[in-house]
Design a protein around this motif. Sequence first.
Motif, PDB file in Angstrom:
ATOM      1  N   PHE A 158     -46.983   3.524  28.110  1.00 39.51           N
ATOM      2  CA  PHE A 158     -47.018   4.201  26.856  1.00 39.51           C
ATOM      3  C   PHE A 158     -45.712   5.066  26.987  1.00 39.51           C
ATOM      4  N   ASN A 159     -45.012   4.948  25.877  1.00 37.63           N
ATOM      5  CA  ASN A 159     -43.618   5.493  25.893  1.00 37.63           C
ATOM      6  C   ASN A 159     -44.092   6.646  24.956  1.00 37.63           C
ATOM      7  N   VAL A 160     -43.647   7.959  25.398  1.00 38.23           N
ATOM      8  CA  VAL A 160     -44.105   9.160  24.815  1.00 38.23           C
ATOM      9  C   VAL A 160     -43.022  10.020  24.530  1.00 38.23           C
ATOM     10  N   HIS A 161     -42.926  10.993  23.704  1.00 31.94           N
ATOM     11  CA  HIS A 161     -42.127  11.757  23.514  1.00 31.94           C
ATOM     12  C   HIS A 161     -42.186  13.081  24.681  1.00 31.94           C
ATOM     13  N   GLU A 205     -46.438  -0.565  25.248  1.00 33.71           N
ATOM     14  CA  GLU A 205     -45.854  -1.785  25.652  1.00 33.71           C
ATOM     15  C   GLU A 205     -47.013  -2.464  26.659  1.00 33.71           C
ATOM     16  N   PHE A 206     -47.327  -3.712  26.233  1.00 35.69           N
ATOM     17  CA  PHE A 206     -48.567  -4.437  26.940  1.00 35.69           C
ATOM     18  C   PHE A 206     -47.919  -5.844  27.226  1.00 35.69           C
ATOM     19  N   TRP A 207     -47.613  -6.214  28.258  1.00 35.94           N
ATOM     20  CA  TRP A 207     -47.215  -7.287  28.776  1.00 35.94           C
ATOM     21  C   TRP A 207     -47.849  -7.982  29.965  1.00 35.94           C
ATOM     22  N   CYS A 208     -47.408  -9.283  30.205  1.00 35.46           N
ATOM     23  CA  CYS A 208     -47.880 -10.050  31.044  1.00 35.46           C
ATOM     24  C   CYS A 208     -46.653 -10.064  32.461  1.00 35.46           C
ATOM     25  N   ASP A 209     -46.639  -9.911  33.747  1.00 37.13           N
ATOM     26  CA  ASP A 209     -45.926  -9.820  34.729  1.00 37.13           C
ATOM     27  C   ASP A 209     -45.400 -11.379  34.930  1.00 37.13           C
ATOM     28  N   ASN A 210     -46.339 -12.289  34.743  1.00 39.27           N
ATOM     29  CA  ASN A 210     -46.158 -13.651  35.082  1.00 39.27           C
ATOM     30  C   ASN A 210     -45.401 -14.535  33.990  1.00 39.27           C
ATOM     31  N   CYS A 211     -45.844 -14.725  32.865  1.00 42.17           N
ATOM     32  CA  CYS A 211     -44.922 -15.186  31.723  1.00 42.17           C
ATOM     33  C   CYS A 211     -44.030 -14.417  31.019  1.00 42.17           C
ATOM     34  N   TRP A 223     -55.659   8.538  31.670  1.00 45.01           N
ATOM     35  CA  TRP A 223     -55.407   7.358  32.682  1.00 45.01           C
ATOM     36  C   TRP A 223     -54.152   6.523  32.602  1.00 45.01           C
ATOM     37  N   GLY A 224     -53.619   6.536  31.330  1.00 44.55           N
ATOM     38  CA  GLY A 224     -52.158   5.675  31.054  1.00 44.55           C
ATOM     39  C   GLY A 224     -50.943   6.180  31.610  1.00 44.55           C
ATOM     40  N   GLU A 225     -50.378   5.133  32.260  1.00 41.31           N
ATOM     41  CA  GLU A 225     -48.806   5.361  32.846  1.00 41.31           C
ATOM     42  C   GLU A 225     -48.203   5.640  31.497  1.00 41.31           C
ATOM     43  N   SER A 226     -47.466   6.683  31.437  1.00 39.76           N
ATOM     44  CA  SER A 226     -46.580   7.156  30.487  1.00 39.76           C
ATOM     45  C   SER A 226     -45.225   7.537  30.699  1.00 39.76           C
ATOM     46  N   VAL A 227     -44.125   7.448  30.248  1.00 39.76           N
ATOM     47  CA  VAL A 227     -42.776   7.666  30.476  1.00 39.76           C
ATOM     48  C   VAL A 227     -42.066   7.944  28.945  1.00 39.76           C
ATOM     49  N   GLU A 265     -40.231   1.280  34.177  1.00 38.02           N
ATOM     50  CA  GLU A 265     -39.991   0.773  32.915  1.00 38.02           C
ATOM     51  C   GLU A 265     -40.245  -0.559  32.681  1.00 38.02           C
ATOM     52  N   ALA A 266     -40.684  -1.179  31.689  1.00 39.40           N
ATOM     53  CA  ALA A 266     -41.206  -2.722  31.155  1.00 39.40           C
ATOM     54  C   ALA A 266     -40.059  -3.564  31.453  1.00 39.40           C
ATOM     55  N   PRO A 267     -40.287  -4.579  32.164  1.00 41.96           N
ATOM     56  CA  PRO A 267     -39.010  -5.333  32.054  1.00 41.96           C
ATOM     57  C   PRO A 267     -38.909  -6.241  30.686  1.00 41.96           C
ATOM     58  N   GLU A 268     -37.906  -6.993  30.770  1.00 42.01           N
ATOM     59  CA  GLU A 268     -37.726  -7.967  29.426  1.00 42.01           C
ATOM     60  C   GLU A 268     -38.817  -8.653  29.250  1.00 42.01           C
ATOM     61  N   TYR A 269     -39.303  -8.798  28.087  1.00 40.33           N
ATOM     62  CA  TYR A 269     -40.424  -9.644  27.887  1.00 40.33           C
ATOM     63  C   TYR A 269     -40.507 -10.289  26.354  1.00 40.33           C
ATOM     64  N   GLU A 270     -40.691 -11.596  26.160  1.00 37.99           N
ATOM     65  CA  GLU A 270     -40.570 -11.866  24.934  1.00 37.99           C
ATOM     66  C   GLU A 270     -41.943 -11.350  23.982  1.00 37.99           C
ATOM     67  N   THR A 271     -41.623 -10.707  22.988  1.00 35.19           N
ATOM     68  CA  THR A 271     -42.449 -10.044  22.298  1.00 35.19           C
ATOM     69  C   THR A 271     -42.908 -10.735  21.224  1.00 35.19           C
ATOM     70  N   ILE A 272     -44.432 -10.780  20.939  1.00 35.79           N
ATOM     71  CA  ILE A 272     -45.178 -11.772  20.567  1.00 35.79           C
ATOM     72  C   ILE A 272     -45.145 -10.988  18.827  1.00 35.79           C
ATOM     73  N   PRO A 273     -44.883 -11.722  17.848  1.00 34.87           N
ATOM     74  CA  PRO A 273     -45.048 -10.887  16.624  1.00 34.87           C
ATOM     75  C   PRO A 273     -46.246 -11.114  15.807  1.00 34.87           C
ATOM     76  N   PRO A 274     -46.662 -10.028  15.026  1.00 30.33           N
ATOM     77  CA  PRO A 274     -48.096 -10.006  14.414  1.00 30.33           C
ATOM     78  C   PRO A 274     -48.178 -11.048  13.491  1.00 30.33           C
ATOM     79  N   THR A 275     -47.087 -11.585  13.022  1.00 36.24           N
ATOM     80  CA  THR A 275     -47.184 -12.625  12.187  1.00 36.24           C
ATOM     81  C   THR A 275     -46.263 -13.749  12.344  1.00 36.24           C
ATOM     82  N   THR A 276     -46.598 -15.129  11.889  1.00 32.29           N
ATOM     83  CA  THR A 276     -45.740 -16.151  12.093  1.00 32.29           C
ATOM     84  C   THR A 276     -45.193 -16.614  10.713  1.00 32.29           C
ATOM     85  N   TYR A 277     -44.314 -17.632  10.526  1.00 33.43           N
ATOM     86  CA  TYR A 277     -43.797 -17.987   9.012  1.00 33.43           C
ATOM     87  C   TYR A 277     -45.035 -18.855   8.512  1.00 33.43           C
TER      88      TYR A 277
END
Length: 102
Positions: free
Chosen positions: A39-42, A52-58, A72-76, A88-100
């Motif tokens: 969680f990114n916070v002010h 930011e919710f991601w998979c360390d594998n893919c 309980w959330g990890e925040s920064v 910090e979160a690593p570079e990951y491919e962001t899945i968009p809410p919609t597709t074309y």
Amino acid sequence: MSEIYEKWLREYGRVFNDPRSLRTRPCPSCGRPGLRLLFNVHRTDRSVGWAEFWCDNCRKGIFFSRVSVPDWGESVTTEEKRALSSGEAPEYETIPPTTYSD
């Protein structure tokens, strides 16, 4: 809304309701365990931020804003994220809410 994005949102809900399952739940994209949530916070209000919710594998994941940050959330903060590489979160491919095709 894309089907894969909806899967990620459902998985976020499961993890949010059972935070102990975070590292053992299967990734909605690759099926392997290893999900991460940050969680990114002010700096003045740590109760609301964006997730930011991601998979360390893919290295796929989602992010969205205006979420309540659980105790309980990890925040920064942005400042902390710049200073600390371990939290910090690593570079990951962001899945968009919609597709074309939606």
